[in-house]
Design a protein around this motif. Structure first.
Motif, PDB file in Angstrom:
ATOM      1  N   ASP A  92      59.927   7.214  -3.855  1.00 29.24           N
ATOM      2  CA  ASP A  92      59.541   8.336  -4.702  1.00 29.24           C
ATOM      3  C   ASP A  92      58.040   8.217  -4.912  1.00 29.24           C
ATOM      4  OD1 ASP A  92      58.821   9.915  -7.042  1.00 29.24           O
ATOM      5  OD2 ASP A  92      60.961  10.135  -7.398  1.00 29.24           O
ATOM      6  N   GLN A 145      53.944   5.785  -2.639  1.00 27.03           N
ATOM      7  CA  GLN A 145      54.544   5.208  -3.840  1.00 27.03           C
ATOM      8  C   GLN A 145      53.860   3.892  -4.199  1.00 27.03           C
ATOM      9  OE1 GLN A 145      58.484   3.513  -3.299  1.00 27.03           O
ATOM     10  NE2 GLN A 145      59.113   4.214  -5.336  1.00 27.03           N
ATOM     11  N   ARG A 186      63.323   3.719 -14.583  1.00 26.30           N
ATOM     12  CA  ARG A 186      62.229   4.444 -13.943  1.00 26.30           C
ATOM     13  C   ARG A 186      60.916   4.189 -14.671  1.00 26.30           C
ATOM     14  NH1 ARG A 186      62.198   9.562 -14.743  1.00 26.30           N
ATOM     15  NH2 ARG A 186      63.755   9.658 -16.398  1.00 26.30           N
ATOM     16  N   LEU A 187      59.909   3.811 -13.914  1.00 25.00           N
ATOM     17  CA  LEU A 187      58.541   3.788 -14.421  1.00 25.00           C
ATOM     18  C   LEU A 187      57.853   5.028 -13.863  1.00 25.00           C
ATOM     19  CD1 LEU A 187      56.189   2.476 -15.934  1.00 25.00           C
ATOM     20  CD2 LEU A 187      55.685   1.164 -13.868  1.00 25.00           C
ATOM     21  N   ASP A 188      57.634   6.011 -14.722  1.00 27.43           N
ATOM     22  CA  ASP A 188      57.038   7.278 -14.320  1.00 27.43           C
ATOM     23  C   ASP A 188      55.521   7.119 -14.320  1.00 27.43           C
ATOM     24  OD1 ASP A 188      56.123   9.845 -13.969  1.00 27.43           O
ATOM     25  OD2 ASP A 188      57.446  10.750 -15.462  1.00 27.43           O
ATOM     26  N   LEU A 189      54.927   7.196 -13.128  1.00 29.99           N
ATOM     27  CA  LEU A 189      53.499   6.977 -12.994  1.00 29.99           C
ATOM     28  C   LEU A 189      52.684   8.166 -13.476  1.00 29.99           C
ATOM     29  CD1 LEU A 189      53.596   5.336  -9.446  1.00 29.99           C
ATOM     30  CD2 LEU A 189      53.697   4.206 -11.674  1.00 29.99           C
ATOM     31  N   ARG A 190      53.322   9.303 -13.721  1.00 27.00           N
ATOM     32  CA  ARG A 190      52.626  10.477 -14.246  1.00 27.00           C
ATOM     33  C   ARG A 190      52.551  10.466 -15.766  1.00 27.00           C
ATOM     34  NH1 ARG A 190      56.294  14.321 -10.599  1.00 27.00           N
ATOM     35  NH2 ARG A 190      57.709  12.755 -11.415  1.00 27.00           N
ATOM     36  N   TRP A 222      56.009   9.286  -7.019  1.00 24.26           N
ATOM     37  CA  TRP A 222      55.485   9.254  -8.380  1.00 24.26           C
ATOM     38  C   TRP A 222      56.268   8.348  -9.319  1.00 24.26           C
ATOM     39  CZ3 TRP A 222      50.838  10.494  -9.763  1.00 24.26           C
ATOM     40  CH2 TRP A 222      50.126  11.464  -9.053  1.00 24.26           C
ATOM     41  N   GLU A 223      57.189   7.580  -8.804  1.00 27.13           N
ATOM     42  CA  GLU A 223      57.977   6.700  -9.666  1.00 27.13           C
ATOM     43  C   GLU A 223      58.291   5.400  -8.964  1.00 27.13           C
ATOM     44  OE1 GLU A 223      60.707   9.806 -12.329  1.00 27.13           O
ATOM     45  OE2 GLU A 223      61.599   8.672 -10.683  1.00 27.13           O
ATOM     46  N   ARG A 243      61.546   3.379  -9.151  1.00 26.48           N
ATOM     47  CA  ARG A 243      62.887   3.587  -9.681  1.00 26.48           C
ATOM     48  C   ARG A 243      63.798   2.473  -9.189  1.00 26.48           C
ATOM     49  NH1 ARG A 243      66.873   7.547  -7.896  1.00 26.48           N
ATOM     50  NH2 ARG A 243      65.257   8.379  -6.523  1.00 26.48           N
ATOM     51  N   ARG A 284      63.548   4.344 -23.952  1.00 21.64           N
ATOM     52  CA  ARG A 284      62.208   4.676 -23.454  1.00 21.64           C
ATOM     53  C   ARG A 284      61.196   3.769 -24.129  1.00 21.64           C
ATOM     54  NH1 ARG A 284      64.621   9.587 -24.684  1.00 21.64           N
ATOM     55  NH2 ARG A 284      65.288  10.790 -22.845  1.00 21.64           N
TER      56      ARG A 284
END
Length: 845
Positions: A19, A360, A122-126, A21-22, A24, A149
């Motif tokens: 992914d 990624q 999930r580590l959301d990079l956004r 942007w993540e 996961r 979270r």
């Protein structure tokens, strides 16, 4: 280091799907839980929290860290000598506020044994938000969805926010959430002391000592162990629902406060219970939740530290931080975070077309660099960031060489802050230079508080090049930003004092013409120590001296009043600047006419060559399996001194010199340092070795994601993560910015197998988007008035209304890399033949 298969993806994509942007994770970590806690860490440069579970029970290596918060301890040398470092420093974990334990009835959620119908993290990079979602079938056969979270704010440096949402899926349930802040470090110390008292635990160590007389080999990359109680409780207080704990570090005297408060919502009544003690504060929330309804607990935690303020005053700051955060609310805080991240990626993103698995990993590394430094004002950048206490949380030279270039071109205020912190270290650096009989200033090899913390002088204090590394980063920042005010007001003293140090350390020797030599130093390659005329040191020292000369003369010419103040402040003598200029011009730069390469130092080429191809894989890294004196006797390299020097001062070497040196030193390099691949990737790209450049880039890219050096559990390798950006922009983008090259230049080297590469650089207030495809280079201004950039030998003015598109000539791509076989058999200047060999035995054989 593990060698990566160039044709295989090093990650398990069932567990870590691609992914862009993540990051996961689709199944809970088991054997590599410590490593996963590092990968999923969140932070902002001031505060960092490892990716432990909110339940706390199964955390294998819990840790929340505040940059610069440390304990000190005496360094005990078995044999003393004058000038040895005396006081060690260790970044210590602060009280852990992440714990939010869930009970359904009286049954706790304990992830290692829980019956999970679904799991995702999930580590959301956004957004910088870590989210974990599980569906748990309890021992009572009812299902519960649990979403947690975690966020460390980029806009509010002292704030962390944790959130827990619990939803019964199969009927009404009694739910309890126990939220705790706990001083873990002293609990762990007490446990260790109890275990140390158990004689049975000494048996394995004794057996190891008997079977291996040299003793178990401690990994120098890991943190040291503090053997006493560390945090002394000095404050315990409540104001409304906000609880605060305060501490003083027993030896360093630093103070700390942590405050916590909660917002709790449910569709039914909520009962609360609280309990506080000096080392823990707990709040318990209970409710009866209907099926499909959600219990939501939002936890705000604030940390403040100081070298002088009382912890009670810091507790007041914590309460204000939390009060302001609660006024905004968790949704508002998330919106702030997303907006900040959007701006960061607009400045910093690097895009590889058509390669989502690489994309990624690129963003993962860049994001961790941001988490290590963005809010680090007043502090340095720890080698492992705030994701673990590897290297004891110390600041090294690699921040200046591998991390600050990224920030100077994307978020220059971070570079300014880091360099300003070095300025505050100058008084201690002056004292350290005096301590070891030198003029000027000598910055510590590893430190937190500005004092030298390396007990190994051969691989520590002898690395004088740190002075030049700091000066290099300073001048790169000034060139890319045009911030002359910072140079003339704050940083000029650093240039003067480091130049003084070089002038005193070296000496002139006349043999037909003057030559300035520097003896008794260690370069970045720690497999060769305390040598004479180390090429990297001499090249960087020459740059430092020339920068000091130019800065002082420029200040005298352009700002005479500030020049007069500087002269008075540092007691600059009339003849000093001329001496620095003479030393720089006369700097000894070794060159071997017989082998036609630059020696790493004046004796390096006389040594025997280590036979790396026939070295057992189990003997790497060499530093854990061979005595240093064995390693020092060979031509074998931990990281490439010469190649790094030729990248940083690219304009001072010819293309032919760089190619010959790269071909000689590449087969001698072990890769035992996670940093070595940075310069190797960049120079391989410049020379034209596509496959070699991409191979080294992949080594950097997956250092932590694939744990190739087997120490990611101690934290992210921040310098190699910064090196990912350098390999892309300096290597494949072909950016060069050294003074001898005449400014910012681009000579792109896009790998044949890649469709395209896009990156941004900010030059003196103008952000330029660079898009590379085969046969096309496009430059456009995204922000700012415009600038001039040299591309493939021609200068172009690029502005918002005038983008530039270039069709460059194809570059030559070279074939296979030379190997050790190409070195073997060459004749040295003394007539001896280069022959590889191995030590008679290693720790394993």
């Amino acid at each position: 280091m593990d060698t990566l298969d160039p044709d295989a993806d090093p990650l398990d994509r069932m567990r870590y799907p691609v992914d862009p942007w993540e990051l996961r994770e689709t199944e809970p970590p088991v054997a590599d839980a410590r490593t996963a806690e590092t990968l999923f860490a969140v932070g902002n440069g001031y505060l960092g929290i490892r990716g432990t579970s909110p339940e706390g029970h199964d955390a294998t290596s819990p840790g929340s860290y505040v940059n610069g918060f440390h304990e000190t301890y005496p360094i005990h040398h078995a044999e003393e000598a004058y000038g040895f470092a005396r006081v060690g420093q260790e970044m210590i974990p602060v009280p852990d506020a992440t714990v939010m334990r869930l009970y359904v009835g009286d049954e706790p959620l304990h992830l290692p044994v829980a019956d999970l119908e679904a799991y995702e993290r999930r580590l959301d990079l956004r957004s910088g938000i870590l989210t974990r979602t599980v569906v748990w079938r309890t021992p009572s056969k009812v299902r519960v969805r649990v979403v947690s979270r975690r966020m460390v704010s980029f806009t509010r440096p002292h704030l962390a926010v944790m959130e827990l949402e619990v939803t019964p899926l199969d009927g009404d349930l009694g739910l309890t959430v126990v939220s705790t802040v706990v001083n873990r470090i002293d609990a762990q110390t007490a446990l260790a002391e109890d275990e140390a008292g158990d004689a049975s635990l000494a048996t394995p160590l004794q057996a190891e000592l008997e079977s291996h007389p040299a003793g178990p080999v401690p990994d120098p990359r890991k943190s040291s162990k503090l053997g006493a109680h560390v945090l002394v409780s000095t404050h315990l207080g409540s104001e409304g629902t906000c609880t605060s704990l305060g501490y003083r570090a027993a030896a360093s005297g630093m103070t700390l406060a942590v405050g916590v408060d909660h917002d709790v919502t449910a569709d039914g009544p909520i009962s609360q219970y609280h309990e506080e003690s000096p080392d823990a504060a707990t709040r318990e929330f209970r409710t009866r939740a209907r099926s499909g309804s959600t219990l939501r607990v939002v936890k705000y935690a604030a940390y403040h530290t100081s070298r002088s303020s009382a912890s009670s005053e810091l507790a007041q700051r914590c309460r204000r931080t939390i009060h302001d955060a609660r006024d905004v609310g968790v949704d508002g805080l998330v919106a702030e975070q997303r907006a900040w991240c959007e701006g960061f990626w607009a400045r910093s993103d690097v895009e590889i077309a058509g390669r989502p698995e690489l994309q990624q990993a690129v963003r993962f590394n860049i994001f961790h660099v941001a988490q290590a430094a963005m809010c680090s004002a007043g502090h340095g950048i720890p080698a492992k960031g705030l994701t673990g206490n590897g290297y004891s949380g110390h600041y090294f030279w690699d921040g200046e060489v591998y991390v600050l270039p990224f920030f100077s071109y994307t978020t220059p205020e971070v570079s300014r802050s880091a360099l300003r912190f070095r300025c505050t270290m100058l008084p201690a650096a002056r004292r350290r230079a005096h301590e070891i009989n030198m003029s000027g200033a000598l910055f510590p090899w590893r430190t937190i508080n500005g004092h030298e913390a390396s007990a190994n002088y051969a691989q520590g204090t002898a690395q004088y090049h740190i002075d030049a590394d700091i000066a290099y980063a300073l001048m790169l920042y000034v060139r890319t930003t045009g911030d002359r005010d910072f140079l003339t007001r704050d940083a000029i003293d650093m240039l003067v004092e480091t130049a003084r140090m070089w002038a005193d350390l070296g000496f002139f020797r006349t043999d037909g013409q003057d030559a300035f030599h520097i003896h008794g130093v260690t370069g970045p390659d720690e497999y060769t120590t305390v040598v004479d005329d180390n090429l990297y040191t001499n090249i960087m020292a020459r740059g430092n001296l020339r920068d000091a000369v130019a800065a002082v003369r420029g200040l005298r010419r352009d700002r005479p009043e500030q020049y007069a103040r500087m002269v008075k402040r540092v007691v600059l003598k009339p003849d000093e600047v001329a001496l620095w200029e003479h030393a720089a011009d006369a700097m000894a730069i070794p060159y071997d006419e017989q082998l036609q390469v630059h020696p790493q130092d004046d004796r390096f080429l006389t040594k025997e060559v280590w036979d790396l191809p026939h070295t057992s894989a189990s003997d790497f890294p060499l530093l854990l399996h061979y005595h240093p004196l064995v390693i020092y006797r060979f031509q074998v390299i931990k990281q490439t001194d010469v190649v790094l020097a030729e990248f940083l001062h690219s304009g001072e070497f010819t293309a032919e010199e760089k190619a010959r040196d790269f071909h000689y030193y590449e087969p001698l390099t072990t890769g035992d340092s996670s940093l070595s691949a940075v310069a190797q990737a960049i120079m391989a790209a410049e020379i034209g070795h596509d496959a070699e450049a991409v191979g080294h880039f992949r080594e950097l890219l997956f250092v932590d994601l694939a744990d190739t050096h087997h120490n990611t559990d101690d934290g992210i390798h921040i310098a190699s993560a910064g090196g990912v950006w350098s390999a892309l922009v300096y290597g494949f983008g072909g950016l060069r910015d050294d003074p001898a090259g005449g400014g910012v230049r681009l000579e792109p080297r896009l790998p044949a197998a890649w469709e395209g590469l896009t990156f941004r650089i900010t030059v003196q207030g103008t952000r330029v988007r660079v898009e590379l495809t085969h046969g096309r280079i496009a430059l456009s201004v995204e922000e700012g008035p415009g600038t001039r950039i040299e591309v493939c030998g021609t200068s172009y003015d690029v502005s918002p209304d005038s983008p530039v598109v270039i069709s460059p000539q194809p570059r030559e791509r070279l074939g296979e890399m030379p190997t050790l076989d190409d070195i073997v058999g060459q004749v040295r200047a003394d007539g001896t033949v280069i022959t590889p060999r191995l030590p008679s035995r290693s720790a394993h054989h």
